[in-house]
Design an enzyme around this catalytic site. Structure first.
Site, PDB file in Angstrom:
ATOM      1  N   GLN A   1       0.859  -1.182   0.000  1.00 21.38           N
ATOM      2  CA  GLN A   1       0.000   0.000   0.000  1.00 21.38           C
ATOM      3  C   GLN A   1       0.894   1.230   0.000  1.00 21.38           C
ATOM      4  O   GLN A   1       1.968   1.230   0.617  1.00 21.38           O
ATOM      5  CB  GLN A   1      -0.940  -0.004   1.218  1.00 21.38           C
ATOM      6  N   SER A   2       0.446   2.292  -0.659  1.00 23.62           N
ATOM      7  CA  SER A   2       1.345   3.392  -1.001  1.00 23.62           C
ATOM      8  C   SER A   2       1.734   4.269   0.171  1.00 23.62           C
ATOM      9  O   SER A   2       2.840   4.810   0.206  1.00 23.62           O
ATOM     10  CB  SER A   2       0.712   4.262  -2.089  1.00 23.62           C
ATOM     11  N   THR A   3       0.848   4.484   1.146  1.00 24.32           N
ATOM     12  CA  THR A   3       1.102   5.438   2.218  1.00 24.32           C
ATOM     13  C   THR A   3       0.804   4.811   3.578  1.00 24.32           C
ATOM     14  O   THR A   3       0.002   3.870   3.671  1.00 24.32           O
ATOM     15  CB  THR A   3       0.234   6.694   2.049  1.00 24.32           C
TER      16      THR A   3
ATOM     17  N   GLN B   1      -2.934   4.730   4.266  1.00 24.99           N
ATOM     18  CA  GLN B   1      -3.671   3.612   3.686  1.00 24.99           C
ATOM     19  C   GLN B   1      -3.489   2.349   4.516  1.00 24.99           C
ATOM     20  O   GLN B   1      -4.434   1.558   4.664  1.00 24.99           O
ATOM     21  CB  GLN B   1      -3.192   3.375   2.256  1.00 24.99           C
TER      22      GLN B   1
END
Length: 465
Positions: A19-21, A24
């Site tokens: 997941q990117s961040t 998230q």
């Protein structure tokens, strides 16, 4: 056609999760469950050895270093992986370089790529074409998201309405307006920083003064909507950031830094750099909110700070130097343009020497001379030029002493700041007593100094400039 063979099942399956961040990771829990659910899909397809790679949770796939993805590539190169499971292509990569590298490795070792719906063999032309299109679509998707988000942020910033995190001394009011902090102690600390810089002319010296006087500065902790003010001993970075931030001059700014990307050791590295010239700032709105200093004062402060940077060498005037030499830091060599260093080889001995030889030892020193005579000549010329202003200077000195009698610019401010801290900690009686006593002491000492100077014959007619 069944693309899964016994050779694939003999090797292990890797389930790649990303997941990117960090946001998230904390909030998009259904996406995590869906990705971890690929383990059951791998077992249903016949794999017994399933390795979950979730080292990249909270890390962007836009080309920055990803330990989990690198571990996946190493396992592929060793021939240990028979299939790579991922929800979609965007989980594996958000840029063409990583995506096509993965496809090439899978094609060489004969590994499959499996998502939530289909099974792909990169060695097959049609599957390779579909995978290439998915990677391109994923890369364009993230670019489109960024462009739309940046355009929306810029439009809001041009109205002065984009307020993410306000600086110390300000709070976010109604409708995201920037307002001065209602805490009088916080406002007094910010005012004191600018007052001492106007007096000392150096951010470093301001920091030393705060440290010597043991005056604490406010620091913001936590998210903006629930931030907490913590008082800590002064740090140079805190003082310097207050002096450099244009928000204290009532200006709203956006785009004071830029992002640059470079390749280092085969990895994309993203760096943020300050835009020093105001012409390069994306948005600058004057008189946007209440200020602590005027814009002209802010500009003069930036000029002073820039001239104090020793690292820029002869390009700037340089900071005020310590020592007995009158011209320390003010002279430059007429031959090479380097600054002259003030040296003290003995008691009451001053020598000015070109600093150019320090950079090039093969060349002799351009110029070197005694400083006592030079300082005396310059001081005589200076006093001669200032003689007509002697009367005005004496009158101004007396007026300054009288103003100091009402409020000493050093001791009274210190006691007021410390007294306010004591008052807030509950010791009200001690705070008020310390504050009143310091005022009486300051007034008595200042009055005594005025009387002593007047008694010694200091009058406007014979006062020194």
């Amino acid at each position: 056609m069944n693309k899964i063979t016994a050779d694939h099942l003999a090797r292990r399956a890797c389930v790649y999760i990303r997941q990117s961040t960090p946001g998230q990771v904390q909030h998009n829990l259904e996406s995590q469950r869906r990705q971890y659910g690929l383990v059951d899909r791998a077992r249903a397809l016949g794999w017994q050895d399933v390795d979950v790679i979730d080292d990249d949770l909270g890390i962007s796939g836009g080309g920055t270093r990803r330990p989990g993805f690198e571990r996946l590539l190493r396992a592929l190169c060793d021939g240990q992986v028979g299939a790579v499971f991922s929800i979609e292509a965007s989980r594996l990569a958000r840029n063409g370089r990583d995506w096509h590298t993965l496809l090439e490795f899978c094609s060489v070792v004969g590994a499959l790529l499996i998502d939530a719906e289909s099974i792909y063999d990169p060695r097959l032309t049609n599957d390779r074409l579909l995978l290439g299109m998915k990677g391109t679509i994923s890369e364009m998707e993230v670019a489109s998201f960024r462009e739309r988000a940046h355009a929306a942020l810029l439009q809001k910033a041009q109205r002065g309405a984009l307020v993410r995190r306000v600086a110390i001394g300000y709070v976010k009011g109604a409708d995201d307006r920037i307002e001065k902090d209602p805490d009088a102690r916080v406002r007094a600390a910010i005012d004191l920083i600018f007052q001492k810089f106007a007096e000392l002319g150096s951010a470093r010296q301001v920091y030393f003064w705060f440290d010597q006087q043991q005056i604490q500065l406010p620091i913001a902790r936590g998210p903006e909507d629930a931030r907490e003010i913590v008082w800590q001993p002064a740090r140079y970075h805190a003082v310097h950031s207050v002096l450099k931030n244009p928000i204290y001059a009532g200006a709203y700014t956006y785009g004071r830094s830029k992002t640059t990307t470079r390749l280092e050791a085969g990895q994309k590295q993203v760096f943020r750099q300050k835009k020093h010239r105001r012409e390069d700032w994306t948005v600058l709105i004057m008189d946007h909110h209440a200020s602590y200093i005027d814009w002209d004062v802010y500009q003069s402060n930036q000029t002073m700070i820039a001239h104090n940077e020793n690292a820029r060498g002869g390009a700037v005037r340089g900071p005020i130097k310590h020592g007995e030499a009158l011209l320390a830091g003010l002279l430059c060599c007429g031959h090479c343009g380097a600054k002259l260093l003030a040296q003290y080889p003995g008691p009451r001995v001053i020598r000015y020497q070109c600093s150019g030889y320090l950079l090039n030892r093969d060349h002799a020193c351009c110029v070197m001379f005694g400083g006592l005579r030079a300082d005396r000549l310059v001081s005589e010329q200076l006093l001669q030029c200032l003689t007509p202003f002697g009367i005005e200077a004496a009158i101004e000195a007396i007026a300054t002493l009288q103003r100091a009698a009402e409020k000493d610019p050093t001791e009274a401010e210190i006691q007021e700041h410390l007294g306010d801290a004591l008052y807030r900690s509950g010791r009200r009686y001690e705070a008020r007593f310390a504050w009143n006593s310091s005022l009486v002491t300051a007034e008595d000492e200042t009055a005594a100094r005025i009387k002593a100077k007047l008694a010694s014959g200091l009058t406007p007619a014979n006062a020194a400039p």
